[in-house]
Design a protein around this motif. Structure first.
Motif, PDB file in Angstrom:
ATOM      1  N   VAL A   1      36.661  28.296  35.567  1.00 29.57           N
ATOM      2  CA  VAL A   1      35.948  29.560  35.789  1.00 29.57           C
ATOM      3  C   VAL A   1      36.242  30.131  37.168  1.00 29.57           C
ATOM      4  O   VAL A   1      36.470  31.341  37.321  1.00 29.57           O
ATOM      5  CB  VAL A   1      34.425  29.354  35.613  1.00 29.57           C
ATOM      6  CG1 VAL A   1      33.685  30.655  35.910  1.00 29.57           C
ATOM      7  CG2 VAL A   1      34.109  28.888  34.212  1.00 29.57           C
ATOM      8  N   SER A   2      36.255  29.289  38.184  1.00 27.95           N
ATOM      9  CA  SER A   2      36.462  29.786  39.548  1.00 27.95           C
ATOM     10  C   SER A   2      37.848  30.411  39.710  1.00 27.95           C
ATOM     11  O   SER A   2      37.996  31.447  40.380  1.00 27.95           O
ATOM     12  CB  SER A   2      36.270  28.653  40.569  1.00 27.95           C
ATOM     13  OG  SER A   2      37.211  27.612  40.352  1.00 27.95           O
ATOM     14  N   THR A   3      38.870  29.808  39.082  1.00 27.88           N
ATOM     15  CA  THR A   3      40.223  30.372  39.142  1.00 27.88           C
ATOM     16  C   THR A   3      40.264  31.709  38.409  1.00 27.88           C
ATOM     17  O   THR A   3      40.884  32.671  38.873  1.00 27.88           O
ATOM     18  CB  THR A   3      41.250  29.406  38.520  1.00 27.88           C
ATOM     19  OG1 THR A   3      41.154  28.141  39.165  1.00 27.88           O
ATOM     20  CG2 THR A   3      42.660  29.949  38.667  1.00 27.88           C
ATOM     21  N   PHE A   4      39.601  31.768  37.246  1.00 34.58           N
ATOM     22  CA  PHE A   4      39.525  33.009  36.474  1.00 34.58           C
ATOM     23  C   PHE A   4      38.910  34.123  37.318  1.00 34.58           C
ATOM     24  O   PHE A   4      39.440  35.250  37.375  1.00 34.58           O
ATOM     25  CB  PHE A   4      38.714  32.770  35.200  1.00 34.58           C
ATOM     26  CG  PHE A   4      38.638  33.952  34.277  1.00 34.58           C
ATOM     27  CD1 PHE A   4      39.515  34.090  33.215  1.00 34.58           C
ATOM     28  CD2 PHE A   4      37.674  34.950  34.463  1.00 34.58           C
ATOM     29  CE1 PHE A   4      39.442  35.178  32.359  1.00 34.58           C
ATOM     30  CE2 PHE A   4      37.598  36.037  33.612  1.00 34.58           C
ATOM     31  CZ  PHE A   4      38.485  36.158  32.560  1.00 34.58           C
ATOM     32  N   ILE A   5      37.792  33.827  37.965  1.00 33.74           N
ATOM     33  CA  ILE A   5      37.083  34.824  38.782  1.00 33.74           C
ATOM     34  C   ILE A   5      37.940  35.264  39.961  1.00 33.74           C
ATOM     35  O   ILE A   5      37.985  36.452  40.317  1.00 33.74           O
ATOM     36  CB  ILE A   5      35.731  34.275  39.270  1.00 33.74           C
ATOM     37  CG1 ILE A   5      34.804  33.991  38.084  1.00 33.74           C
ATOM     38  CG2 ILE A   5      35.090  35.240  40.250  1.00 33.74           C
ATOM     39  CD1 ILE A   5      34.429  35.215  37.284  1.00 33.74           C
ATOM     40  N   GLN A   6      38.653  34.328  40.573  1.00 34.93           N
ATOM     41  CA  GLN A   6      39.492  34.652  41.714  1.00 34.93           C
ATOM     42  C   GLN A   6      40.626  35.589  41.313  1.00 34.93           C
ATOM     43  O   GLN A   6      40.929  36.556  42.020  1.00 34.93           O
ATOM     44  CB  GLN A   6      40.058  33.372  42.331  1.00 34.93           C
ATOM     45  CG  GLN A   6      40.761  33.594  43.665  1.00 34.93           C
ATOM     46  CD  GLN A   6      39.853  34.218  44.716  1.00 34.93           C
ATOM     47  OE1 GLN A   6      38.704  33.780  44.892  1.00 34.93           O
ATOM     48  NE2 GLN A   6      40.327  35.240  45.410  1.00 34.93           N
TER      49      GLN A   6
END
Length: 471
Positions: free
Chosen positions: A332-337
């Motif tokens: 999720v964090s990579t997606f958001i970034q």
């Protein structure tokens, strides 16, 4: 997600594994999860011409890459669609198919149950089709040189009695068979048109399509596209499908000497199958071949027709594989970034304010393709609340989605977001396929603090989409 189309030779080279580059490529293909490899009716025709049993092993191999992602043209419905059929399944319908049609038998049907008016219509139609109305004894051919006369006599029924439409249809079928058996027939016709019409004046390269307009100033007095259309629809009463136009255009490039196949390697049947591969490739995102003549014609026609499908030599494809088959975010964090970066830096291609509501929309063309599929984002601010609507835009012939594309998107989302709010995980093929077919599929939904994610067939646009809303 990229739809990738290999011509038959690429599959054969991967199958043989006799070159290191193909062994390495096959390993990458096996390990990727973000792209869809497809096959078409053209691959089956290529395999049908193989008289050995090796074709059955090749069918199994191709199936291990493309699964059941099948493209085919339906001649009766006059449309090209995707079908859930494996190469082995589809080949059973093609393998023993008789290419010859008995046109006379088409008129032999029972009219007992028809009323008198309909019977008269049938008889009138039969008469129109069986009356000798086509006369090919052109007086101008009498004085033609022997080369022209000999070639024309192989193609037109020159010197014979007038023919009916049924006779002419049977003649054309036999002519196609003759061209398949004797390549000199097509090459003779091409030599005449090239020598007496083109003679090197009109050619193409990878980046130019000037031949289209330049032909209007030639003896043809019409553009290339007009020439192809007029040949298919001389009276203006026939529907010219994309399929008919494209295949004829591909062959006409050779016939007029604009982009000739090498004479020593030329086979009429191969050219026809190449035309079909080029046509079906227009329903995908990337076409790959090592045949330079095929690549040249395909690039020219795609450019001419505004088809933005990439056309790559196998070496180009291998060198850019990691960019074409884009890796998906792992969490999720990579997606958001990635999303934050696109929202701040990507190109805004459209912006408008609604006239009847408090709603502003900016359309963004992101650098990243989300979940391997979505390549457009509408950033919507309505009544003070923000939404991000993700969808896909393609500039090619495709108007449909493969069911396997839904599966890949959902599985990509599961790897990033996990189970959704209803505890649904990976795509359940049997259950969800049935729900899609009955228009009851509801997709997936996730909630993360003040952010909601929803994948669905959008109620308004009917498009497969991802919606992110912020509380």
């Amino acid at each position: 997600m990229v739809r990738i189309y290999f011509d038959k030779q690429i599959f054969s080279n991967l199958f043989k594994k006799d070159k290191t580059k193909y062994v390495k490529l096959l390993d990458k293909i096996r390990n990727q999860r973000s792209s869809l490899f497809v096959f078409s009716h053209a691959h089956l025709l290529d395999l049908k011409s193989d008289k050995t049993d090796i074709k059955y092993s090749e069918l199994d191999f191709i199936e291990s890459i493309v699964g059941d992602n099948y493209l085919s043209y339906h001649a009766i419905e006059k449309r090209t669609s995707c079908y859930l059929a494996t190469p082995n399944m589809a080949f059973k319908d093609v393998e023993h198919e008789d290419d010859n049609i008995d046109f006379a038998s088409l008129l032999e049907f029972d009219t007992t149950d028809l009323n008198d008016e309909d019977k008269q219509k049938v008889e009138k139609a039969k008469k129109l089709l069986t009356e000798p109305i086509l006369d090919f004894n052109f007086s101008g051919l009498i004085d033609a040189d022997s080369e022209v006369l000999d070639t024309v006599s192989k193609i037109l029924p020159f010197g014979k009695d007038p023919m009916s439409m049924i006779d002419w249809s049977e003649h054309m079928m036999s002519l196609v068979t003759k061209m398949k058996d004797d390549n000199k027939v097509w090459k003779g016709l091409r030599n005449i048109t090239d020598t007496h019409f083109n003679n090197g004046k009109f050619t193409i390269n990878y980046d130019e399509i000037d031949f289209n307009d330049e032909l209007e100033n030639s003896e043809l007095k019409k553009t290339f596209t007009q020439f192809v259309n007029d040949n298919l629809n001389p009276n203006g009463t026939t529907e010219v499908t994309k399929y008919d136009f494209f295949v004829n255009a591909y062959c006409t490039l050779d016939l007029l000497g604009i982009s000739k196949e090498p004479s020593k390697k030329f086979k009429f049947n191969n050219m026809m199958n190449d035309a079909l591969h080029s046509y079906y490739g227009a329903y995908t995102d990337c076409v790959v071949s090592e045949d330079l003549a095929f690549l040249k014609k395909t690039r020219a026609l795609y450019r001419l027709l505004g088809i933005e499908t990439k056309v790559l030599h196998i070496d180009e494809f291998i060198n850019s594989f990691d960019f074409i088959v884009e890796k998906e975010a792992s969490d999720v964090s990579t997606f958001i970034q990635l999303l934050k970066n696109d929202l701040n830096n990507s190109l805004i291609i459209n912006s408008h304010q609604s006239l009847d509501r408090d709603r502003k929309t900016e359309t963004i063309k992101p650098v990243h393709t989300y979940l391997g599929f979505f390549n457009r984002i509408d950033k919507i601010i309505e009544d003070g609340k923000q939404y991000l609507y993700f969808y896909r835009v393609t500039y090619n012939y495709s108007y449909f989605k493969f069911y396997r594309e839904y599966e890949l998107v959902i599985n990509n989302a599961f790897r990033i977001f996990g189970d959704d709010i209803n505890f649904k995980g990976k795509f359940d093929w049997e259950k969800e396929l049935e729900l899609m077919r009955s228009d009851k599929w509801i997709g997936r939904e996730w909630n993360f603090e003040d952010v909601n994610f929803k994948i669905e067939n959008n109620q308004g646009s009917k498009e497969f989409s991802l919606l992110i809303s912020f509380d």
